[in-house]
Design an enzyme around this catalytic site. Structure first.
Site, PDB file in Angstrom:
ATOM      1  N   TRP A  34       0.658  -1.305  -0.089  1.00 43.31           N
ATOM      2  CA  TRP A  34       0.077   0.070  -0.087  1.00 43.31           C
ATOM      3  C   TRP A  34       0.657   1.343  -0.058  1.00 43.31           C
ATOM      4  CZ3 TRP A  34      -4.152  -0.471  -2.094  1.00 43.31           C
ATOM      5  CH2 TRP A  34      -4.953  -1.672  -2.112  1.00 43.31           C
ATOM      6  N   ASP A  48      -1.772   6.562   5.917  1.00 42.97           N
ATOM      7  CA  ASP A  48      -2.900   5.810   5.564  1.00 42.97           C
ATOM      8  C   ASP A  48      -3.199   4.915   6.774  1.00 42.97           C
ATOM      9  OD1 ASP A  48      -4.697   3.667   4.529  1.00 42.97           O
ATOM     10  OD2 ASP A  48      -3.425   3.499   2.404  1.00 42.97           O
ATOM     11  N   LYS A  76     -13.065  -1.750   6.669  1.00 44.45           N
ATOM     12  CA  LYS A  76     -12.219  -2.750   7.432  1.00 44.45           C
ATOM     13  C   LYS A  76     -13.148  -2.560   8.868  1.00 44.45           C
ATOM     14  CE  LYS A  76      -8.768  -2.130   4.166  1.00 44.45           C
ATOM     15  NZ  LYS A  76      -8.999  -3.284   3.243  1.00 44.45           N
TER      16      LYS A  76
HETATM   17  C1  LIG Z   1      -3.788   0.315   3.716  1.00 45.57           C
HETATM   18  C2  LIG Z   1      -4.891   0.225   2.466  1.00 45.57           C
HETATM   19  N1  LIG Z   1      -4.631   1.355   1.735  1.00 45.57           N
HETATM   20  C3  LIG Z   1      -5.223   1.645   0.658  1.00 45.57           C
HETATM   21  C4  LIG Z   1      -6.249   0.579   0.295  1.00 45.57           C
HETATM   22  C5  LIG Z   1      -7.158   0.894  -0.806  1.00 45.57           C
HETATM   23  O1  LIG Z   1      -8.251   1.215  -0.405  1.00 45.57           O
HETATM   24  P1  LIG Z   1      -9.707   1.686  -1.341  1.00 45.57           P
HETATM   25  O2  LIG Z   1      -9.952   0.356  -2.038  1.00 45.57           O
HETATM   26  O3  LIG Z   1     -10.447   1.957  -0.382  1.00 45.57           O
HETATM   27  O4  LIG Z   1      -9.237   2.514  -2.123  1.00 45.57           O
HETATM   28  C6  LIG Z   1      -6.503  -0.592   1.029  1.00 45.57           C
HETATM   29  C7  LIG Z   1      -7.508  -1.788   0.690  1.00 45.57           C
HETATM   30  O5  LIG Z   1      -7.629  -2.397   1.220  1.00 45.57           O
HETATM   31  C8  LIG Z   1      -5.588  -0.650   2.308  1.00 45.57           C
HETATM   32  O6  LIG Z   1      -5.853  -1.907   2.945  1.00 45.57           O
END
Ligand SMILES: Cc1ncc(COP(=O)(O)O)c(C=O)c1O
Length: 360
Positions: free
Chosen positions: A102, A172, A196
């Site tokens: 991520w 994040d 989540k």
């Molecule tokens: C730590 C993290 N960042 C970003 C994301 C991406 O999120 P989204 O699908 O809501 O854009 C996720 C998705 O699982 C994630 O776990």
């Protein structure tokens, strides 16, 4: 009907009392004769829902008054772009720490908009840890430092956040927000996709310190500018009303359990016992460095990867679902968010022991 134990990484388990309340209110919300999805976001009834959700969220995190809370769409992924668009101001460089998939995704997106300085990376050890703070090479003039509070795929989590002086810290927090108390004043921006610990997919919650609102360049598209959300109470366009309502129910549920201190106690207990079972075993291994192990996402591998399919089949037959690891890392991953009951973790531990015996 029996509900299974759901270890999905996201969209993830929601608290059963929340689902029941939503079900009960679905056809006739507060005596209106319609559902909450069928009323104006600007009407008094929905405004009450929206305001109460924000008040409960603020209360849970003990948010100081100089932080805004925005209820947005676009997921955490849109924040990968909105953070640089809103925080760079006149600067051209941003610092990023790379701790996994991520962080890598956030870096890739930021590179479209600015010079990215990767302060440290754990890629050479397969993202199994958070690089030691004294190895981070911070730039002198970065607009901010971006970190990923919990790497949902790799299972690496910060257990203490750094103090950076004046450089705004951006995190994040998609897979850790509201799993434990947080010292929000260390951060300039916190963002999280809801799916989540906060509610259903479709909602993104962004917390921004007020001095970081209003810095976007003049040509920034309206819905990508934090100022627009501040000015409109996150209602510059139609928000995802049902997701907002459900998040509000989840916040009330967390409060009913005793808030984030109680949540942290439960979550650390769940994680500790699962890690202990994996570490005691001669068959399962967790690849993450002990100090940085996530309380939310617990990856583990089998001694014989050829048995992965059989493991998942047998787990499913026991009502233990969605344990398959991410395609990029393989193996297994148990996501044990707030709404995953302790009984689910106990059942998984029992299954791990039985499976190991069977393989011996
Ligand atoms: C730590 C993290 N960042 C970003 C994301 C991406 O999120 P989204 O699908 O809501 O854009 C996720 C998705 O699982 C994630 O776990």
């Amino acid at each position: 009907m029996t509900r299974i134990f759901n270890f999905s990484p996201g969209p993830a388990a929601l608290p059963e009392p929340v689902l029941k309340q939503a079900q009960q209110e679905l056809l006739n919300f507060r005596g209106l004769g319609v559902s909450v999805m069928e009323i104006s976001h600007r009407g008094k009834e929905f405004m009450d829902v929206a305001e109460q959700a924000e008040a409960d969220f603020r209360d849970l995190l003990q948010l100081p008054d100089n932080y805004h809370v925005f209820f947005m769409q676009g997921g955490a992924s849109l924040q990968f772009s909105m953070v640089p668009l809103n925080l760079l101001g006149e600067k051209s460089t941003a610092d990023y720490l790379n701790t996994g998939n991520w962080s890598t995704a956030a870096i890739k997106e930021a590179r479209r908009l600015c010079d990215v300085n990767v302060v440290a990376s754990s890629e050479d050890t397969n993202f199994d840890r958070i690089p030691a703070l004294d190895t981070w090479k911070l730039s002198k003039d970065a607009a901010y430092l971006h970190i990923t509070g919990n790497e949902t795929i790799g299972g690496v989590e910060f257990h203490e956040y750094p103090d950076l002086g004046t450089t705004p810290l951006v995190s994040d927090m998609s897979s850790t927000l509201l799993s434990r108390p947080l010292d929000v004043e260390k951060f300039g921006v916190i963002y999280a996709g809801a799916q989540k610990n906060l509610g259903p997919a479709g909602m993104t919650i962004v917390v921004v310190r007020d001095d970081l609102v209003g810095l976007a360049r003049a040509n920034t598209p309206r819905l990508l500018d934090y100022q627009v959300y501040a000015d409109s109470g996150s209602m510059a366009n139609t928000p995802p009303t049902f997701a907002w309502y459900l998040c509000g129910l989840v916040f009330k549920w967390i409060k009913s359990l005793g808030g984030l201190t109680a949540m942290a106690e439960i979550n650390s207990r769940k994680a500790k016992k699962l890690y202990a079972a994996i570490d005691e075993s001669n068959y399962f291994t967790c690849p993450v460095a002990e100090a940085d192990r996530s309380w939310m996402n617990i990856p583990f591998t089998l001694a014989d990867a050829g048995r992965d399919g059989e493991f998942l089949e047998l787990a499913k037959a026991r009502g233990l679902l969605n344990l398959k690891g991410h395609r990029s890392v393989g193996g297994m991953r148990a996501s044990i968010y707030n709404a995953v009951p302790e009984a689910a973790v106990d059942a998984l531990i029992e299954f791990l022991r039985e499976f190991e015996k069977r393989e011996a």
